[in-house]
Design a protein around this motif. Structure first.
Motif, mmCIF file in Angstrom:
data_model
loop_
_atom_site.group_PDB
_atom_site.id
_atom_site.type_symbol
_atom_site.label_atom_id
_atom_site.label_comp_id
_atom_site.label_asym_id
_atom_site.label_seq_id
_atom_site.Cartn_x
_atom_site.Cartn_y
_atom_site.Cartn_z
ATOM 1 N N GLN A 114 -44.024 29.923 40.847
ATOM 2 C CA GLN A 114 -44.077 28.478 40.612
ATOM 3 C C GLN A 114 -45.429 27.961 41.086
ATOM 4 O OE1 GLN A 114 -40.646 26.517 42.094
ATOM 5 N NE2 GLN A 114 -41.286 24.481 41.459
ATOM 6 N N MET A 171 -30.867 31.976 50.800
ATOM 7 C CA MET A 171 -31.607 30.812 50.303
ATOM 8 C C MET A 171 -31.904 29.854 51.448
ATOM 9 S SD MET A 171 -29.533 30.270 46.773
ATOM 10 C CE MET A 171 -30.718 29.179 46.052
ATOM 11 N N ALA A 172 -30.966 29.762 52.401
ATOM 12 C CA ALA A 172 -31.219 28.935 53.577
ATOM 13 C C ALA A 172 -32.294 29.574 54.448
ATOM 14 C CB ALA A 172 -29.927 28.760 54.385
ATOM 15 N N ALA A 173 -32.349 30.917 54.445
ATOM 16 C CA ALA A 173 -33.260 31.615 55.345
ATOM 17 C C ALA A 173 -34.680 31.678 54.809
ATOM 18 C CB ALA A 173 -32.743 33.035 55.612
ATOM 19 N N CYS A 174 -34.859 31.662 53.486
ATOM 20 C CA CYS A 174 -36.200 31.845 52.920
ATOM 21 C C CYS A 174 -37.073 30.636 53.219
ATOM 22 C CB CYS A 174 -36.127 32.055 51.413
ATOM 23 S SG CYS A 174 -37.772 32.142 50.652
ATOM 24 N N PRO A 175 -38.201 30.834 53.920
ATOM 25 C CA PRO A 175 -39.059 29.685 54.243
ATOM 26 C C PRO A 175 -40.004 29.312 53.109
ATOM 27 C CG PRO A 175 -39.850 31.629 55.364
ATOM 28 C CD PRO A 175 -38.666 32.068 54.555
ATOM 29 N N TYR A 176 -39.926 30.021 51.974
ATOM 30 C CA TYR A 176 -40.858 29.751 50.885
ATOM 31 C C TYR A 176 -40.160 29.171 49.653
ATOM 32 C CZ TYR A 176 -43.830 32.697 53.786
ATOM 33 O OH TYR A 176 -44.551 33.222 54.824
ATOM 34 N N ASP A 177 -38.871 28.863 49.764
ATOM 35 C CA ASP A 177 -38.165 28.242 48.634
ATOM 36 C C ASP A 177 -38.234 29.126 47.388
ATOM 37 O OD1 ASP A 177 -36.869 25.991 47.276
ATOM 38 O OD2 ASP A 177 -38.794 25.666 46.297
ATOM 39 N N ARG A 178 -38.148 30.434 47.559
ATOM 40 C CA ARG A 178 -38.384 31.341 46.443
ATOM 41 C C ARG A 178 -37.126 32.007 45.919
ATOM 42 N NH1 ARG A 178 -41.273 30.080 43.274
ATOM 43 N NH2 ARG A 178 -40.483 28.198 44.215
ATOM 44 N N ARG A 179 -35.965 31.479 46.253
ATOM 45 C CA ARG A 179 -34.727 32.106 45.776
ATOM 46 C C ARG A 179 -33.981 31.135 44.883
ATOM 47 N NH1 ARG A 179 -32.215 36.621 48.245
ATOM 48 N NH2 ARG A 179 -33.940 37.968 48.836
ATOM 49 N N PHE A 180 -33.387 31.694 43.846
ATOM 50 C CA PHE A 180 -32.751 30.881 42.818
ATOM 51 C C PHE A 180 -31.337 31.398 42.605
ATOM 52 C CE2 PHE A 180 -37.240 31.335 42.275
ATOM 53 C CZ PHE A 180 -37.698 30.050 42.026
ATOM 54 N N ASP B 59 -30.357 24.725 43.989
ATOM 55 C CA ASP B 59 -31.153 25.684 44.751
ATOM 56 C C ASP B 59 -31.677 25.143 46.076
ATOM 57 O OD1 ASP B 59 -30.795 27.642 42.918
ATOM 58 O OD2 ASP B 59 -32.644 27.240 41.817
ATOM 59 N N THR B 231 -31.913 30.757 60.835
ATOM 60 C CA THR B 231 -32.811 30.647 59.694
ATOM 61 C C THR B 231 -34.070 29.894 60.113
ATOM 62 O OG1 THR B 231 -31.937 28.536 58.973
ATOM 63 C CG2 THR B 231 -30.821 30.499 58.170
ATOM 64 N N ARG B 233 -35.324 27.132 59.180
ATOM 65 C CA ARG B 233 -35.347 25.720 58.794
ATOM 66 C C ARG B 233 -35.662 24.888 60.030
ATOM 67 N NH1 ARG B 233 -34.452 24.538 53.132
ATOM 68 N NH2 ARG B 233 -33.845 26.562 52.324
ATOM 69 N N LEU B 381 -39.796 22.717 52.005
ATOM 70 C CA LEU B 381 -40.457 23.857 52.621
ATOM 71 C C LEU B 381 -41.889 23.981 52.138
ATOM 72 C CD1 LEU B 381 -37.495 26.307 52.116
ATOM 73 C CD2 LEU B 381 -38.300 25.489 54.315
ATOM 74 N N LEU B 382 -42.141 23.558 50.904
ATOM 75 C CA LEU B 382 -43.486 23.601 50.343
ATOM 76 C C LEU B 382 -43.767 22.224 49.763
ATOM 77 C CD1 LEU B 382 -43.164 27.050 48.546
ATOM 78 C CD2 LEU B 382 -44.385 26.611 50.668
#
Lengths: 316, 454
Positions: A114, A171-180, B59, B231, B233, B381-382
């Motif tokens: 993205q 998805m909660a754990a990913c700090p890059y918002d890269r999961r769908f 998402d 996590t 967050r 996050l971004l």
């Protein structure tokens, strides 16, 4: 004490197998330890179940690729932001994203790579193509309850959509918002039905599971660049092997260590300690003539979704 | 001794009454709850067919009402442990009429809470993978282990002190109740005949369980908080999350207990045993935990807010001034300060006042879990525009069904099992009768605050 009257109060009126069962403190302790022994199979059970099912190992599409020095290749990506203008000059949606969507049949609204537009301190903006960062200390892998997401020997983070239970903690754990997430049944083009499911290309999609950029390892093994690197008109995306220290954008070949060091490369959110495999070289498209103050890019489209009749998708 | 015997007789009558007599209102209530549950089952069938796309989750805000309600119910389940185990350990005699109800709430709330995890899964058909492929590095597995352990322990801890009462039911209800029920009582009573050796074993077993269950209960809500705190967050990145969740769990548990005993006291005429004293004592505990919760809030938000970083600033703005401000300030003022004041103020320190305080607290704790989950996920996050979450009719229906199931299970359980710990209350009565300065009946207690009952 009122023990006598109490005893009468609750004594049974009918005569049964009368109990002089004496269960003292020792007996109770014995029962507890018996219970503890009975619990011990809990640790043995899952491995036995797995063996029974014969699905312990993840079946990857192929054997890991090996560098000339005999070591397993370590896939890595370098994105040269000096050459990225978010496809402003091409007057299209970012072509890396489009190529990825067309190649993987990624359903709307998934953009595995993205292109974000980020503010620069002086007021201008830069474009940041962001695929899965393929962290070597991946927070998503750590929290997955079933090992559905995991790191391959080549260092790519994949998802087994046949194992994923859809709890979405990754998805909660990913700090890059890269999961769908496949919130519903995603549309699929007729071509996708010819594909045999494999977690290295994630076709066809599976309802109720998580998806993301897979780094196209099957293609890399065959000597082909990932869809995004192929799609980039300005050759801003390099893909290569850390082990052999070589990467290419399809035109130039660079020595990764030297290229990163001499161009002030960085990784996103480096301070989190996730150790991504995706490197960035700072810039805002200046090498291809973009003015940092020209904002905005064309919105992403899903050309194949438009071709599928009656396709129903969802918003991000 | 004569007087004690009649008191015990009345006690038995009161306890047997719900099992023997059923009013028409009871059936109306059960049918109503079943209707709500049936609607929820239909909503779930839609979700099962079409996927989670029928919910408002997407998402970026990928957890919503289901996880909120899961955390809420697991919190409610702390009622039983606290009231029962901690009060038993500290030998607080006033506890006896309310322990059984507290333990019922624990078991029922755990069942309802665990259900919401399954409802939230994208692939409920693969739930068994958690056992097949379970990795104990995952907080979800910690949760599964601690919740199932707590459920098992709670059922044992509910069942043990019930043995003498089940024996009473077994003997008194033979021929007066359906055969399957008498069979349940006979099995549950495990051959209890009130012998002194049996009493000694029972006392030992209860002792072991009441000690064991306290660390288990603390671990449960700590681990639930770690689903979030493990996590990356920003709003969840807190070292006090575990302790804070446990305090919140106990707070909501006490409040739910006050509400449930107020209703059952009225419906099943338990006024002689559950008195204003119990409401006030529980109210004091409620106020104490309200203060702990306030302290937790101030401690967490002041330490992060003082050094405020970008993500924290976004979170603070949405929480205190923006989209979630209504929720947050209701929670802090309406859910912590007001209940505390209702307990502290002598004019409201009565049954009605405690029930109002508890109602506010229970709603506030659900709201708190809602903004922890949703506002926590909303922080970008971004560099993208923050998303929004609005639950759909499917989610609202399933959550309503969850609450209806909670009410139904409590309703049915008190119809089958002894609602009061008869033998423990009887022991107290006798102790009072023989003690030289004891009161005549438990209704006249040492502490009688101002205001009439109810």
């Amino acid at each position: 004490m009122a023990q006598g009257s109490d005893g009468q109060e609750y004594a049974s009126t009918r005569s049964g197998p009368s109990g002089s069962h004496r269960v003292g403190r020792r007996g109770v302790m014995g029962l507890i330890s018996l219970g503890a022994v009975a619990m011990s199979p809990l640790g043995i059970l899952p491995p036995l179940l797995r063996r029974g099912a014969g699905r312990d190992a993840h079946h990857l599409g192929g054997k890991p690729a090996v560098a000339p020095n005999g070591r397993i290749r370590q896939w890595s990506m370098i994105i040269d932001l000096r050459n990225c203008d978010g496809c402003q000059s091409k007057q299209t949606a970012p072509l890396c994203t489009t190529a990825c969507i067309e190649g993987h049949f990624a359903p709307e609204p998934m953009e595995w790579i993205q292109v974000f537009e980020a503010e620069l301190p002086g007021g201008g903006t830069q474009f940041l193509p962001t695929p899965c960062q393929h962290c070597q200390n991946a927070p998503c892998n750590n929290v997955c309850p079933v090992g559905a997401t995991f790191t391959t020997p080549e260092g790519t983070v994949l998802i087994d959509q046949n194992r994923c239970i859809g709890c979405r903690i990754c998805m909660a754990a990913c700090p890059y918002d890269r999961r769908f997430f496949n919130w519903g049944k995603a549309p699929s083009p007729p071509e996708s039905h010819l594909a045999h499911y494999d977690m290295e290309h994630q076709i066809p999609t599976k309802k109720g599971t998580v998806m993301k950029c897979d780094f196209c390892p099957d293609m890399a093994r065959a000597g082909v660049l990932p869809y995004c690197a192929q799609g980039c008109p300005n050759r801003a995306i390099y893909f290569g092997d850390l082990e052999e220290d070589l990467a290419t954008n399809g035109k130039d070949v660079v020595a990764i260590s030297r290229f990163l060091s001499e161009n002030q490369a960085y990784r996103q959110k480096e301070d989190l300690g996730t150790r991504p495999r995706v490197y960035y070289i700072a810039g805002h498209g200046e090498a291809i003539g973009r003015d940092a103050f020209t904002r905005g890019r064309k919105p992403t489209r899903w050309p194949w979704v438009e071709r599928v009749k009656g396709a129903r998708t969802w918003k991000r | 001794m004569e007087e004690v015997d009649t008191a015990v007789g009345r006690l038995e009558q009161t306890t047997l009454a719900p099992v023997l007599r059923t009013s028409r209102l009871y059936y109306v209530w059960v049918v109503f709850l079943l209707a709500v549950i049936a609607w929820g089952v239909y909503a779930y069938s839609v979700q099962f067919r079409d996927g989670l796309v029928v919910t408002g989750m997407r998402d970026r805000i990928s957890w919503g009402l289901y996880i909120t309600t899961f955390v809420f119910f697991i919190g409610i389940s702390h009622a039983g442990t606290l009231i029962s185990a901690i009060l038993r350990v500290t030998q607080a005699e006033w506890r006896t009429p309310v322990t059984r109800l507290a333990e019922f709430i624990t078991v029922v709330a755990l069942v309802c809470g665990a259900m919401f995890v399954l409802v939230d899964l994208g692939r409920p058909d693969r739930a068994i993978n958690v056992i097949r492929y379970g990795r104990w590095q995952s907080p979800i597995i910690w949760d599964m282990i601690s919740i199932t352990t707590y459920l098992t322990a709670s059922i044992v801890y509910l069942g043990l002190p019930m043995i003498p009462d089940l024996a009473l039911f077994r003997d008194r209800l033979k021929g007066h109740a359906p055969r399957w029920r008498v069979w349940v009582y006979r099995v549950g009573a495990v051959g209890w005949r009130g012998e002194s050796s049996q009493k000694r074993s029972l006392a030992a077993a209860i002792m072991v369980m009441m000690i064991l269950i306290i660390p288990i209960a603390v671990s449960v809500h700590t681990v639930v908080s770690w689903i979030f705190a493990m996590t990356l967050r920003v709003p969840w990145n807190s070292t006090i999350f575990g302790a804070f969740f446990v305090a919140g769990a106990i707070y909501s548990g006490i409040a739910m207990l006050i509400i449930v005993i107020a209703i059952l006291r009225r419906v099943y005429h338990l006024e002689e045993y559950i008195t204003q004293k119990h409401f006030v004592y529980l109210g004091f505990m409620l106020a104490a935990f309200a203060v702990i919760m306030m302290y937790g809030n101030i401690s967490e938000y002041l330490t992060t807010g003082y050094k405020i970083d970008d993500a924290e600033e976004f979170h603070f703005r949405q929480l205190f001034m923006g989209q979630f401000a209504g929720f947050y300030w209701y929670y802090f003022v309406g859910g912590l300060v007001v209940p505390g004041l209702l307990v502290l103020c002598p004019w409201t320190r009565n049954i009605a006042g405690m029930v109002v305080a508890s109602g506010l607290a229970v709603i506030a704790m659900w709201v708190e879990r809602y903004f922890i989950v949703v506002a926590g996920l909303r922080v970008p996050l971004l560099s993208y525009e923050p998303s929004n979450y609005a639950p759909t009719w499917v989610e609202l229906s399933i959550v309503a069904a969850g609450f209806a199931l909670f009410a139904l299970l409590i309703t049915v359980i008190v119809k089958i099992f002894p609602i009061l710990a008869v033998w423990e209350i009887a022991e107290n009565l006798e102790a009072e009768a023989v003690s030289p300065i004891g009161e005549r009946t438990p209704t006249e207690s040492a502490l009688q605050p101002a205001g009439g009952s109810s």
